[in-house]
Each structure stands twice: as structure tokens, then as C-alpha cells.
Design a protein around this motif. Structure first.
Motif, short mmCIF file in Angstrom:
data_model
loop_
_atom_site.label_atom_id
_atom_site.label_comp_id
_atom_site.label_asym_id
_atom_site.label_seq_id
_atom_site.Cartn_x
_atom_site.Cartn_y
_atom_site.Cartn_z
N TYR A 1 36.91 33.19 34.60
CA TYR A 1 35.53 33.47 35.03
C TYR A 1 35.53 34.53 36.13
O TYR A 1 34.73 35.48 36.10
CB TYR A 1 34.89 32.17 35.52
N LYS A 2 36.42 34.38 37.11
CA LYS A 2 36.49 35.35 38.21
C LYS A 2 36.89 36.73 37.69
O LYS A 2 36.39 37.75 38.18
CB LYS A 2 37.48 34.87 39.27
N ASN A 3 37.80 36.77 36.73
CA ASN A 3 38.21 38.05 36.15
C ASN A 3 37.04 38.75 35.49
O ASN A 3 36.82 39.96 35.67
CB ASN A 3 39.34 37.84 35.15
N LEU A 4 36.29 38.02 34.68
CA LEU A 4 35.15 38.62 33.99
C LEU A 4 34.10 39.10 34.98
O LEU A 4 33.53 40.20 34.82
CB LEU A 4 34.55 37.62 33.01
N ALA A 5 33.83 38.30 35.99
CA ALA A 5 32.83 38.70 36.99
C ALA A 5 33.29 39.95 37.74
O ALA A 5 32.47 40.81 38.09
CB ALA A 5 32.60 37.55 37.97
N ALA A 6 34.61 40.09 37.97
CA ALA A 6 35.14 41.21 38.74
C ALA A 6 35.10 42.52 37.97
O ALA A 6 35.22 43.59 38.57
CB ALA A 6 36.56 40.91 39.18
N LEU A 7 34.95 42.46 36.66
CA LEU A 7 34.88 43.69 35.88
C LEU A 7 33.66 44.52 36.24
O LEU A 7 33.60 45.72 35.95
CB LEU A 7 34.86 43.36 34.38
N GLN A 8 32.70 43.88 36.90
CA GLN A 8 31.48 44.57 37.29
C GLN A 8 31.66 45.38 38.57
O GLN A 8 30.77 46.15 38.95
CB GLN A 8 30.35 43.56 37.45
N SER A 9 32.79 45.18 39.25
CA SER A 9 33.05 45.92 40.49
C SER A 9 34.23 46.86 40.28
O SER A 9 35.14 46.59 39.49
CB SER A 9 33.37 44.96 41.64
N GLY A 10 34.22 48.00 40.94
CA GLY A 10 35.30 48.95 40.80
C GLY A 10 35.16 49.79 39.54
O GLY A 10 34.22 49.66 38.76
N VAL A 11 36.12 50.69 39.37
CA VAL A 11 36.14 51.58 38.21
C VAL A 11 37.31 51.18 37.32
O VAL A 11 38.47 51.21 37.75
CB VAL A 11 36.29 53.05 38.65
N HIS A 12 37.02 50.80 36.08
CA HIS A 12 38.05 50.36 35.16
C HIS A 12 37.91 51.11 33.85
O HIS A 12 36.78 51.44 33.42
CB HIS A 12 37.93 48.85 34.89
N SER A 13 39.03 51.36 33.21
CA SER A 13 38.99 52.05 31.93
C SER A 13 38.38 51.15 30.87
O SER A 13 38.39 49.91 30.99
CB SER A 13 40.41 52.45 31.51
N ALA A 14 37.85 51.77 29.82
CA ALA A 14 37.27 51.00 28.72
C ALA A 14 38.32 50.11 28.09
O ALA A 14 38.03 48.96 27.70
CB ALA A 14 36.66 51.95 27.69
N GLU A 15 39.56 50.59 28.02
CA GLU A 15 40.64 49.80 27.44
C GLU A 15 40.92 48.56 28.27
O GLU A 15 41.11 47.46 27.73
CB GLU A 15 41.90 50.66 27.33
N PHE A 16 40.94 48.72 29.60
CA PHE A 16 41.20 47.60 30.50
C PHE A 16 40.10 46.55 30.36
O PHE A 16 40.38 45.34 30.26
CB PHE A 16 41.28 48.11 31.94
N ILE A 17 38.85 46.99 30.34
CA ILE A 17 37.72 46.06 30.24
C ILE A 17 37.75 45.31 28.91
O ILE A 17 37.58 44.09 28.87
CB ILE A 17 36.39 46.83 30.40
N THR A 18 37.98 46.03 27.83
CA THR A 18 38.02 45.40 26.52
C THR A 18 39.12 44.36 26.43
O THR A 18 38.92 43.25 25.92
CB THR A 18 38.21 46.46 25.42
#
Length: 579
Positions: free
Chosen positions: A523-540
Motif C-alpha cells: 500500500y505504501k509503495n503504491l501511494a508513493a508512486l504519486q511522489s517524485g519522478v519515476h519512469s513509466a517502466e518503474f511505475i508499471t
């Protein structure tokens, strides 16, 4: 040959996005001048280079050569000397040490990430700086100023190393029946006599001196564990200038020939009128030593995660390269990479999902220790103490399972030494046993951490997590909340039972709590995807791995809930002679 590349992206994601520790560091007067995100990233990158280039490539050779005992002297695999020198010169042996005595003063959350990398590179090698760091923590908290000033600078800079001497041949978990004695000398020191076994890094020539922290009993000591004192016993007694001089009465009787971690010198140590110095108060040694043991138990979690990460990387590379079988009818005449097979994908996703949740969990526990230290936060310390048995037991259980699963991806090649997978299985196996077996960790969790305060710390934590889920809802939050509610109810049921029933439930209960908290990590990982700059590959990758955890791993909690509601009395029905 087994390869390794430090997972720096995920490490930084956990430090700076999931837990946002760089912002917290900057609010701490003791840390704001020492550490911020760029400094932390530079430290991690340099540590990664040492692990990837100077340690990991030679782990198989270290396993083959092992520690060797001849004429009372222990020698180590040759590259250990240059690797340890690099660690010392780079300040890695003092990373989280107190700056007053020459340490770098970095937070535990950062040093624990370096611990993981070292364990991925070579668990056996990691034990030499790891035991020393733990000994330093014990001395820092319990030794007097003169002792700290004499020993800590040389231990921090890597000149001297440290050990922890608890176990005797007849006294493992039951330390109260130990026989090692300590009698007062006229000069205020003590003469120690006895024998200790399973002493990691007990004898070697990697450093100029070895500082043993030894549990022993004074002549008038109370019976049992309340009569144990802690002593500092150096291999060489320091002279007036603080340099190693006279050899103390500590000798190695033998080294163990083990299943794994062969580069680690696991020794029988004999103490024959060895001169020692009392650390802390008389008969309070076990409490002092547990300062070090709790540190080491967190390090065990790093061993499980470190081995699992390296196992995953190699299994993934093999699965992408190995052509075997047909995934679809359209390629009926052409073999395809085995990563296309459902069962291989299942195995890899199991490892990946547990590894990434484990890294978040390790960062969380370490950050709680930092908050306890720098904010003097009692609640954070209570939570760290609650979660330490999970870090030790669940993370090492999952680490071993991951290595066996990754070995399975290789098929028969996983059983062959040249691929390095069988070594990971052998090396990580010990992490489930030493520093208190995982069964003992589960009993400690159930009886001393949960039942002892009637579930106050755990239930408060679970309640706060539910509030967080409600305030920031995301996909799968509802399912996780349901499991938390059921866990709260089950905990109340277990607390109403006697200690025998609680002991019988301990291992399954620890696993249940762990799966639920790993769900919170995702849950914390998914919520953290909204902060910072991440590649599309990392998010997926994060989103799909989280979905796999919630749909294919977290439901194991349902089985544990059902199991724990069955009467455990059946365990005691069969008489010993009928087994």
C-alpha cells in the motif's frame, strides 16, 4: 557464475518516496549537516561499487576456500583482506558509528541498505564488519567513557573487529545454565574461564585485534539468566598507548565445518584466565548483550533479503535467456524463453513481490530506530522492538524460500555449483537459525511483544494503519483493511488464551501478522508512486507486482486465520514415546 547489481532505484524509492526520510533527516539537528538525499545517493552508489566489483564476483571462490585453521591461526580467503581494507579506508565500517569516536554518524535506515548490499555480495564476508558494528552499539550504550574512548575509534576505523560470545555446548537458547566464570582480579579486571561455541569471526587475521564481548557468571551470581554479566575480552591486551600488546588467554579450539558461509570463521573459543573488563552493571549482562543481539537480528533480515535479491536477479536473467518449451501454439516449432511459462512467472513474481515488500519493511524498522534515537521517541522504539522478530524470522524464512524458488527456475542447472544458486541456498539457511532460531523469534513475538502488553503496541499500530487506509484509499485498500480487522479480532481471541496455547500459535501468528504488514508495505509503495519522478517502466512494474501480492500472496492470510482458530491442544495429544 552468479552476478549482482545493487537495486539502487528501489532502495532510493524506499528512502525518499515511500518513507520520505530525506525530509525527516533535515529536521534533525544531529543529521541535517551530515546527510541529505544527494549525499545518501552518493554513499549508496559507492557502496554498490565495492559490493558489485570487489566482493560479489569472488563469493564462490571464498566459499570454496573457506576459513582455514592451522597451528591455532585462522586465515581467510585472500580477497577478503583487500575488500575489508577498502571498506575500512572508505569509512564503511564506521557508517553508523558515533561521530564523537570517529564514526560517520549516518542513520540506521541508510546503513541497513548498505547491509543488504553486502549480504547480496557475500553473506560470509558481511559478518566481519556486521559483528563489529553490533559490538560497537553495545559498547556505546553500556561501557564507561574510558572504555569507549579506547576501543570504539579502532573498531570504527576497521583496525579492530568485534564478536559476540554467548553460546556454550550445553547452553544455547537457555543461557541461564552457562558455565563460563569470571573471578575478580586485584587490578579491577576479571579472569574468565570457560568455552564458547559458534562464535562468528572468533579468530582471524583480518584485523590487528579482536574484541570479544563475553557473557559469564560472577562467583556470587544469582541463578539463571539474572546472574549473567557482560565482559570485554580483547584478543591482545592494549598497552599504555592503546596498541595491541600481550596475547590474552583466548585461543581457538576449532572451527566448524558448515553447510554454508564457509568464508566466515565460526569458532570454538577457549578462555583460560583470560583478562576481561566488566561492561555495565554486574548480573545485568544479558540486557546489555541484547542491545547487540537486536542489532544482529535486524542484520539477519538483511541477510535474507540480500540473498533473495541476488537469487532473483540471476533467476530472472536465466529465465529470459533459457529457451525451452513452447508457450503458444503459433510457435510450435520454436523454443521460447522460459519466462513465458506461467509457472516460471509465478516463481519470479513470488520472489519479486516479497523482496520489494521486505525492503520497504526493513527501511521502516530502521527508520523507527532512527526516530527513537534522534527524536527520543518511545513509541517508535516500542514499535521497532515489536517488529524486530518479524524482521529476523519472516524475512529470513522468505529469503530462504526465495533462494530455493530461484534455484528451481534453473532446473537442474540450479543444482550445479557453477551457477551459484546452490551456494545462496546454503549460505542463507543459517539466518533462520542463529541469533535465536525463528521458532524462538515467534515465541518472543507472541509472548513478550504482544501478550506481555495485552496487544497494546500492535493493536494501536493496526488501528493507525486502518485510519491511513481510510484517509488515502487506493485499490486493494479495502481487502487489506478487511484482513486487519480479522487480525485484530483474532489477536483478542489469542490474548484470552493461556501461554501454552499462545506458544503453539506463535509461528503461524507471526506469519499472519507479517503477511498483513507486507500488504501495508505494498500500500505504501503504491501511494508513493504519486511522489517524485519515476519512469513509466518503474511505475508499471510496481503496480503489477502489487496487484500480484494482493491477489496471489496476501490471501495466504485467510488460511492462517482459519488455522489459528482451530484448537491447538492437538499438538500435545501425542505422547513423546509415540512419535
Amino acid at each position: 557464475m552468479s552476478q549482482y547489481q545493487a537495486p539502487l532505484n528501489d532502495i532510493c524509492f524506499n528512502l525518499f518516496n515511500v518513507w520520505q526520510l530525506d525530509s525527516w533527516w533535515q529536521r534533525q539537528p544531529q543529521l541535517q549537516e551530515l546527510i541529505e538525499a544527494d549525499t545518501a545517493k552518493a554513499i549508496l552508489e559507492e557502496a554498490a561499487k565495492i559490493c558489485e566489483q570487489q566482493i560479489a564476483p569472488f563469493a564462490a571462490d571464498a566459499d570454496k576456500r573457506g576459513a582455514q585453521l592451522q597451528d591455532g591461526n585462522v586465515t581467510l580467503p585472500q580477497h577478503y583482506y583487500t575488500a575489508y581494507q577498502s571498506l575500512s579506508e572508505g569509512g564503511w565500517t564506521s557508517l553508523s558509528g558515533d561521530p564523537e569516536y570517529g564514526g560517520m554518524g549516518m542513520p540506521k535506515a541508510l546503513s541497513m541498505m548498505v547491509d543488504e548490499m553486502l549480504c547480496s555480495a557475500d553473506i560470509a564476508f558481511s559478518l566481519y564488519p556486521g559483528l563489529t558494528a553490533g559490538a560497537c552499539v553495545a559498547l556505546l550504550q553500556h561501557a564507561d567513557e574510558a572504555t569507549r574512548a579506547l576501543y570504539l575509534p579502532k573498531m570504527y576505523n576497521g583496525e579492530w573487529s568485534g564478536t559476540m560470545c554467548l553460546t556454550e555446548s550445553h547452553a544455547g537458547s537457555d543461557l541461564g545454565i552457562m558455565r563460563t566464570s569470571a573471578k575478580p582480579n586485584a587490578d579491577g579486571s576479571y579472569a574468565l574461564n570457560g568455552s564458547k561455541i559458534f562464535i562468528t569471526a572468533g579468530e582471524h587475521d583480518l584485523t590487528g585485534n579482536i574484541i570479544h564481548l563475553v557473557l559469564a557468571k560472577l562467583p556470587d551470581a544469582p541463578a539463571g539468566s539474572r546472574g549473567i554479566s557482560l565482559f570485554l575480552v580483547p584478543k591482545y591486551l592494549p598497552d599504555a598507548g592503546g596498541e595491541p600488546a600481550e596475547r590474552n588467554g583466548v585461543t581457538v579450539g576449532s572451527i566448524e565445518h558448515k553447510m554454508g558461509i564457509n568464508g566466515s570463521a565460526t569458532c570454538v573459543l577457549n578462555f583460560d584466565d583470560a583478562k576481561g573488563y566488566l561492561i555495565g552493571e554486574p548480573n545485568r549482562g544479558l540486557a546489555c548483550m541484547f542491545t547487540m543481539m537486536n542489532y544482529e537480528r535486524l542484520s539477519m533480515g538483511s541477510q535474507g533479503l540480500g540473498a533473495a535479491e541476488r537469487a532473483y536477479q540471476n533467476a530472472l536473467a536465466y529465465a529470459k535467456d533459457r529457451l525451452q518449451g513452447r508457450v503458444s501454439e503459433k510457435n510450435a516449432n520454436k523454443a521460447e524463453a522460459i519466462i513465458g511459462h506461467s509457472d516460471v512467472r509465478r516463481m519470479l513474481l513470488n520472489i519479486k513481490a516479497m523482496n520489494e515488500a521486505g525492503r520497504s519493511f526493513a527501511t521502516w524498522v530502521a527508520s523507527l530506530l532512527d526516530r527513537a534515537k534522534y527524536d527520543d521517541c518511545a513509541a517508535s522504539l516500542q514499535r521497532a522492538n515489536l517488529l524486530t522478530p518479524i524482521a529476523k524470522a519472516f524475512m529470513t524464512d522468505q529469503g530462504f524460500d526465495a533462494c530455493v524458488t530461484a534455484q528451481q527456475v534453473f532446473g537442474g542447472h540450479g543444482y550445479v555449483k557453477e551457477w551459484g544458486m546452490e551456494q545462496l541456498v546454503r549460505d542463507v539457511r543459517i539466518a533462520q537459525m542463529y541469533e535465536g532460531t525463528n521458532g524462538i523469534q515467534a515465541a518472543d513475538f507472541m509472548l513478550r511483544k504482544v501478550a506481555a502488553d495485552n496487544g497494546a503496541v500492535l493493536l494501536t499500530l493496526l488501528g493507525e494503519i486502518k485510519i491511513e487506509l481510510a484517509e488515502t484509499p487506493i485499490d486493494a485498500a479495502a481487502a487489506l483493511e478487511s484482513y486487519i480487522t480479522q487480525l485484530q479480532s483474532l489477536t483478542a481471541e489469542l490474548l484470552a488464551q493461556d501461554s501454552r496455547a499462545q506458544s503453539a500459535a506463535a509461528c503461524d501468528y507471526l506469519a499472519l501478522v507479517s503477511y498483513v504488514l507486507y500488504g501495508y508495505m505494498w500500500y505504501k509503495n503504491l501511494a508513493a508512486l504519486q511522489s517524485g519522478v519515476h519512469s513509466a517502466e518503474f511505475i508499471t512494474a510496481k503496480q503489477h507486482t502489487a496487484a500480484y501480492y494482493f491477489s496471489r500472496i496476501l490471501p495466504k492470510a485467510a488460511g492462517l486465520l482459519a488455522l489459528l482458530r482451530h484448537d491447538s491442544a492437538v499438538i500435545d495429544k501425542l505422547a513423546a514415546e509415540h512419535f
